[in-house]
Every structure is written in C-alpha cells, then in structure tokens.
Design a protein around this motif. Structure first.
Motif, PDB file in Angstrom:
ATOM      1  N   UNK A 193       0.852  -1.176   0.000  1.00 42.00           N
ATOM      2  CA  UNK A 193       0.000   0.000   0.000  1.00 42.00           C
ATOM      3  C   UNK A 193       0.897   1.239   0.000  1.00 42.00           C
ATOM      4  N   UNK A 194       0.326   2.436   0.081  1.00 38.24           N
ATOM      5  CA  UNK A 194       1.138   3.642  -0.085  1.00 38.24           C
ATOM      6  C   UNK A 194       2.154   3.829   1.028  1.00 38.24           C
ATOM      7  N   UNK A 195       1.802   3.442   2.267  1.00 40.70           N
ATOM      8  CA  UNK A 195       2.664   3.764   3.405  1.00 40.70           C
ATOM      9  C   UNK A 195       3.198   2.552   4.161  1.00 40.70           C
ATOM     10  N   UNK A 196       2.795   1.358   3.780  1.00 42.25           N
ATOM     11  CA  UNK A 196       3.216   0.141   4.491  1.00 42.25           C
ATOM     12  C   UNK A 196       2.797  -1.050   3.633  1.00 42.25           C
ATOM     13  N   UNK A 197       2.960  -2.249   4.179  1.00 42.12           N
ATOM     14  CA  UNK A 197       2.472  -3.414   3.435  1.00 42.12           C
ATOM     15  C   UNK A 197       1.906  -4.457   4.388  1.00 42.12           C
ATOM     16  N   UNK A 198       1.088  -5.338   3.821  1.00 41.29           N
ATOM     17  CA  UNK A 198       0.544  -6.478   4.556  1.00 41.29           C
ATOM     18  C   UNK A 198       1.339  -7.703   4.129  1.00 41.29           C
ATOM     19  N   UNK A 217      12.371   0.521  -5.923  1.00 39.16           N
ATOM     20  CA  UNK A 217      12.076  -0.850  -6.312  1.00 39.16           C
ATOM     21  C   UNK A 217      10.621  -1.218  -6.032  1.00 39.16           C
ATOM     22  N   UNK A 218      10.077  -0.693  -4.933  1.00 42.69           N
ATOM     23  CA  UNK A 218       8.711  -1.042  -4.537  1.00 42.69           C
ATOM     24  C   UNK A 218       7.651  -0.149  -5.177  1.00 42.69           C
ATOM     25  N   UNK A 219       8.061   0.998  -5.696  1.00 36.27           N
ATOM     26  CA  UNK A 219       7.109   1.973  -6.241  1.00 36.27           C
ATOM     27  C   UNK A 219       6.118   1.371  -7.239  1.00 36.27           C
ATOM     28  N   UNK A 220       6.550   0.531  -8.192  1.00 40.54           N
ATOM     29  CA  UNK A 220       5.592  -0.023  -9.156  1.00 40.54           C
ATOM     30  C   UNK A 220       4.609  -1.024  -8.544  1.00 40.54           C
TER      31      UNK A 220
END
Length: 250
Positions: free
Chosen positions: A45-50, A159-162
C-alpha cells in the motif's frame, strides 16, 4: 532515530490459493524464510504493506518456537494461537536498530537480537534485514518488533514503487486487550508512543510523526482486530472479514 509502521502480518492457510474479494488488494510474490519454515506473499500500500504468511514446513517452525529466539519470533504467535488465522503482529521500521536496542536495555527492557534474516524468491534473489524483538514474557498483545532493511532506503523505495497501490493508505490499526492500561503503558515505554486520545471506549497511540494511529480497545481476548485503510477512489465505506482478519476501507 525514527520509527514508522513497516508491515502487519496476516496468517493465511493455503496461501498459494488465496485472493482478496474482487482482487481489491493486489498480491505480489514473496519468498521463503528457510530457517523458520514459513513463506509469504505481499500486499504493498502507499505507506506500508501487509505480509500474508503461511507455513510450508510445520515441524521446522514448531522446533524454532521452542528456542529462546523462536519464542518471540514473528511467526511464533501462529503456534501459540493454535494455528488460528488472522493478524498476528506488526513491525516498526527503524534506521538504527542498534540504538533501539541500547535505548530499550537502558530502560530495563529485555530484548533478543538484532537477528540477521533473509528471504529468497523463486528467481534466487535474496533480501536481507535485521530484526529486534521485545522479550517480555508477560505481554498481552504480542509486541511489535523492529526491522531494519539492509538495502538502501532510496533504492528500496524505487524498487517497490511499481508494486504499491497508492490510493490505499493504512490509517489505523485496531487492537483488543484484556488489560488496556497495561498494554498502553508498555507500548509507550517500548516504542516511545504518545497518547493522542483516551476515553472510555479506547486509547489511541501514535508513534513519532508517523500518521498511523493504534487504537486499543478492551476485549475478552488480546489480539490485533482490524486494520483501517483509506481508499481515495471510493465514495462510501466498505469492509470484509477474511481468514480471521478484518479489513475496513474508508
């Protein structure tokens, strides 16, 4: 030193066949934690991840959990909960994990780590990081752990942006505790959190300048109950409960 939400862990059985309703949250491939016998898939997600986590070698995890390190490791809660699906714990990112250790020990808090970790994907690409755990035996809600990525922050971000769904932002995590006052006091001490609201229904904590809030409610069982996600593309709230985890979109 700054802390921010890095990710929340959701234990999902038969993970390789799992998808969210309507594919509202896009799932990306992860890799294996060889030493723990677990594997994951990831939702950025925009600010973190699950982190969607499952077990591929149960005997390995059960063996690790019996060790000093393993009893506080991030998948240990799966075994301690009798393999019940749902949210298990979360991680705070730090840019100086050694200083976090020094701060905690100076305040009489027992810790384990930093521990070097790695994950390898199907292509053989390896990611490495370090973890620091709170080793308090008398906790109610499983304590969040600290993570420091070995990869350069700017490079990792690019790297994570896309992969990120930027219209989704985690705004709050709802937690239930059988003793709200104790959980609140410990989290304030462990993570230098500040109380932003305290009423008869819940206590709200914030960590530094991070926008995510942590609402602690009274409950019959201590657990991570739900995550609230702001959806910039919706016109009305919606939610679903899946594999023991509640996702609320506002």
């Amino acid at each position: 030193m700054t802390l921010k939400l890095d990710h929340i862990i959701h234990y999902v059985q038969r993970l390789k066949d799992f998808n969210f309703p309507g594919d509202v949250l896009k799932i990306h491939s992860g890799g294996k934690h060889e030493r723990l016998g677990t594997h994951n898939r990831l939702v950025y997600l925009s600010n973190a991840y699950v982190e969607l986590l499952d077990i591929y070698k149960i005997e390995q995890l059960q063996k690790i959990v019996k060790s000093e390190e393993g009893r506080v490791s991030f998948p240990s809660k799966i075994v301690q909960d009798g393999f019940r699906q749902g949210f298990k714990t979360l991680a705070f990112e730090t840019d100086d994990i050694e200083k976090e250790k020094q701060r905690l020990e100076a305040n009489g808090v027992e810790v384990i780590g930093p521990i070097k970790m790695d994950r390898e994907n199907k292509k053989g690409d390896k990611k490495t990081w370090r973890l620091l755990y709170i080793a308090d035996n008398d906790y109610l809600v499983k304590p969040p752990f600290f993570i420091q990525w070995d990869q350069d922050a700017e490079q990792r971000s690019e790297q994570l942006a896309p992969l990120r769904q930027n219209h989704f932002t985690i705004t709050s995590i709802n937690i239930e505790s059988t003793d709200r006052a104790v959980t609140m006091a410990r989290w304030q001490k462990w993570y230098q959190m500040e109380v932003s609201e305290d009423n008869e229904d819940f206590t709200e904590l914030k960590i530094g300048s991070d926008e995510v809030v942590y609402r602690i409610f009274d409950g019959e069982r201590s657990s991570y109950k739900s995550i609230v996600i702001r959806d910039e593309e919706t016109t009305s709230p919606y939610s679903f409960i899946i594999r023991g985890g509640e996702y609320r979109f506002v």
